[in-house]
Design a protein around this motif. Structure first.
Motif, PDB file in Angstrom:
ATOM      1  N   ASP A  89       3.457  -7.261   3.993  1.00 37.03           N
ATOM      2  CA  ASP A  89       2.984  -5.926   4.376  1.00 37.03           C
ATOM      3  C   ASP A  89       3.642  -4.840   3.521  1.00 37.03           C
ATOM      4  N   GLU A  92       2.069  -4.756   0.203  1.00 35.12           N
ATOM      5  CA  GLU A  92       0.783  -4.051   0.303  1.00 35.12           C
ATOM      6  C   GLU A  92       0.983  -2.544   0.203  1.00 35.12           C
ATOM      7  N   ILE A  93       2.090  -2.047   0.738  1.00 33.00           N
ATOM      8  CA  ILE A  93       2.383  -0.610   0.625  1.00 33.00           C
ATOM      9  C   ILE A  93       2.554  -0.231  -0.842  1.00 33.00           C
ATOM     10  N   TYR A  94       3.293  -1.056  -1.601  1.00 34.42           N
ATOM     11  CA  TYR A  94       3.450  -0.787  -3.032  1.00 34.42           C
ATOM     12  C   TYR A  94       2.092  -0.761  -3.734  1.00 34.42           C
ATOM     13  N   GLN A  96      -0.700   0.119  -2.695  1.00 37.95           N
ATOM     14  CA  GLN A  96      -1.491   1.325  -2.429  1.00 37.95           C
ATOM     15  C   GLN A  96      -1.238   2.395  -3.481  1.00 37.95           C
ATOM     16  N   TYR A  97      -0.120   2.292  -4.182  1.00 35.95           N
ATOM     17  CA  TYR A  97       0.264   3.345  -5.129  1.00 35.95           C
ATOM     18  C   TYR A  97       0.341   2.873  -6.576  1.00 35.95           C
ATOM     19  N   GLU A 136       7.281   5.580   3.692  1.00 39.15           N
ATOM     20  CA  GLU A 136       6.096   4.809   4.078  1.00 39.15           C
ATOM     21  C   GLU A 136       6.505   3.490   4.730  1.00 39.15           C
ATOM     22  N   LYS A 140       5.555   2.715   8.585  1.00 42.09           N
ATOM     23  CA  LYS A 140       4.591   1.661   8.908  1.00 42.09           C
ATOM     24  C   LYS A 140       5.232   0.377   9.418  1.00 42.09           C
TER      25      LYS A 140
END
Length: 420
Positions: A89, A92-94, A96-97, A136, A140
Motif C-alpha cells: 500500500d 502504491e502511494i509512491y 501516485q506521484y 500521505e 492513509k
C-alpha cells in the motif's frame, strides 16, 4: 553540465510494531508494544519494538527476557502477510506521484526514490515533496516515517541513518559539502552504511576512527588492506557515489544460486537435523523446478547451539547438473555425514544450490535410467501443481510427519515468521 540529482531514502519507523499499533488504533510513540512470538519462549528475538520503548533505552532487536521487568507492554505475534500488505500500500502511494523506474524497494520498510525530475513537475522543494509523501503515508496508513535527502544514493541513505535521527521534522539533508562539514568526525564508523564491525576494526588497527581519517590516509595503504573495496570506502568517505537508479534497475547478477536456511526452534541432535536438511533440500529443488533451472554445485552449512563448536560445512561440484531431488539429496546427505559433528547440538542449517543454468543444459551419463528420470520429474511436477493450487501443505512426504520435521510449520510462515 549534468543536472544535480536528488534522492530520497524513506524508512518506516519500527515498521512491524507501527503496523500492529495502526491495527489497534494506538500511537507507537505513546505505546509499549513488542512484535515477538512468545510461544517460542523468553529467548525469542523481538522483531520490532515501538519508538516509545526505544526511548526507554530498550534495544530494537533484543530478546524478550532482556526487557526490564518494570516495563509493561503489549505483545503482538508477527503477521508477515499483513506487513507485506502495508508495504504494498505504501508503494502504491509512491506510484501516485512517480514512475516505478524511479523507485527502488531496498527492504520491506525502506525505499530509494529518484525525485530529480519531479520537483519541478510539482513545483516543490525537496523537503516539501518529502514531507508530503510522509504525510500521505501517515494519513492513509497511520505509519510514521523518516526520510533522508541526498545528492546521491549514498548521501540519501546516510542522511536517513544519521542526520534524520536528530531532526525534529524527521528529515535529513546532505550534500557532499555538508557531509564533510557535519559527519567527517562522526563516530563510530559503524553508523555509516557499508561499514560493519569487521571493516571498522581493520580501520582502527590503521589508526582510523572517522571518515576524515580515511580521506587523510594514503590510498595505497587502504588498497593493501581492503583490495578493490578500498575504492568504495574512499569514495564514501568523501560523500561520493557514482551509482544511479538506472544502474540499479539494469543490474544483473553474474552468478545465480538458490539458498535456504533456518534457525531451528530448539537444539536438534544429528539425526533429526539431517531430516530437516533433507526437507530444505527438497524445497530448494522445487524452487529450481519452478524456475526451470538446474544446479552445478551444492554447499551446506551447519551451526551449533550456543557456539559449542565452530560452524561446519562443505561444498561439492555435481557430476551432472540437475534439479532432481533424489540426486541432490543423496549428495547433501553425504556432505552432511562427512562434515558435521555428531555429538554437538545443532541450531542452524543452510543449503545452497549454486552455478544455476537453464534446465535445457541438463547432462546425463551412461548409467542414467532415463525412464526413472522422467518418472521423477513428472511426479514432482504434479506435486508442484497441487501445492501451487491448494497450498504448500496440500501434498507432504511421510518424512514431513516425523518427529523434528519442520516443513509443515514453516509452510505457514513468511520469512520464518507467522504469515497471518
Amino acid at each position: 553540465m549534468e543536472k544535480q540529482r536528488i534522492y530520497f531514502c524513506i524508512d518506516m519507523k519500527s515498521f512491524f510494531a507501527s503496523v500492529e499499533c495502526a491495527e489497534l488504533g494506538l500511537n507507537p510513540f505513546e505505546t509499549n508494544l513488542v512484535v515477538a512470538d512468545d510461544s517460542r519462549g523468553k529467548g525469542t528475538v523481538c522483531l520490532a519494538i515501538t519508538p516509545k520503548m526505544k526511548s526507554l533505552g530498550i534495544k530494537n532487536r533484543c530478546r524478550v527476557y532482556e526487557i526490564p521487568n518494570n516495563v509493561k507492554y503489549i505483545t503482538a505475534k508477527p503477521r508477515m502477510k499483513k506487513y507485506i500488505e502495508y508495504a504494498a500500500d505504501i508503494y502504491e502511494i509512491y506510484l501516485q506521484y512517480m514512475s516505478p523506474e524511479d523507485i527502488y524497494v531496498y527492504s520491506i520498510d525502506e525505499a530509494f526514490l529518484d525525485v530529480t525530475d519531479y520537483l519541478s513537475m510539482y513545483n516543490m522543494r525537496a523537503k516539501q515533496f518529502a514531507k508530503m509523501l510522509l504525510d500521505e503515508i501517515a494519513k492513509k496508513k497511520h505509519i510514521p516515517a523518516t526520510c533522508g535527502i541526498g545528492t546521491n544514493l549514498y548521501l540519501a541513505k546516510i542522511a536517513l541513518d544519521i542526520t534524520a535521527k536528530t531532526a525534529k521534522d524527521h528529515l535529513g539533508v546532505l550534500t557532499e559539502e555538508t557531509f564533510k562539514e557535519s559527519l567527517w568526525k562522526h563516530r563510530p564508523l559503524t553508523d555509516f552504511w557499508g561499514i560493519g564491525v569487521g571493516i571498522s576494526n581493520r580501520l582502527a588497527r590503521m589508526g582510523i576512527f572517522d571518515m576524515e581519517g580515511i580521506t587523510k590516509t594514503q590510498p595505497e595503504k587502504l588498497y593493501k588492506v581492503f583490495g578493490v573495496n578500498a575504492e568504495l570506502i574512499i569514495d564514501h568517505a568523501w560523500g561520493k557515489e557514482t551509482c544511479l537508479m538506472s544502474d540499479i534497475k539494469s543490474y544483473k547478477q553474474k552468478s545465480k544460486s538458490i539458498s535456504n536456511s533456518q534457525v531451528l526452534f530448539k537444539d536438534y541432535p544429528f539425526s533429526q537435523a539431517k531430516l530437516v536438511l533433507s526437507e530444505m533440500t527438497l524445497k530448494a529443488c522445487h524452487d529450481l523446478m519452478r524456475q526451470h533451472l538446474i544446479a552445478t554445485s551444492v554447499s551446506i552449512y551447519v551451526g551449533y547451539s550456543k557456539d559449542v563448536a565452530a560452524p561446519t560445512g562443505k561444498s561439492i561440484k555435481l557430476i551432472n547438473a540437475t534439479s532432481r531431488y533424489s540426486v541432490i539429496n543423496e549428495v547433501v546427505a553425504g556432505l552432511y555425514d562427512e562434515s558435521t559433528r555428531i555429538n554437538c547440538p545443532i541450531r542452524r542449517l543452510g543449503i545452497s544450490l549454486n552455478g544455476l543454468v537453464d534446465e535445457g543444459c541438463e547432462g546425463y551419463d551412461l548409467f542414467t535410467n532415463f525412464e526413472e528420470v522422467e518418472k521423477e520429474k513428472k511426479r514432482e511436477s504434479v506435486v508442484l501443481e497441487l501445492q501451487d493450487k491448494y497450498g504448500r501443505n496440500a501434498v507432504l512426504r511421510c518424512s514431513d510427519l516425523q518427529e523434528g520435521a519442520t516443513t509443515r510449520e514453516r509452510n505457514l510462515l513468511i520469512g520464518g515468521h507467522n504469515s497471518e
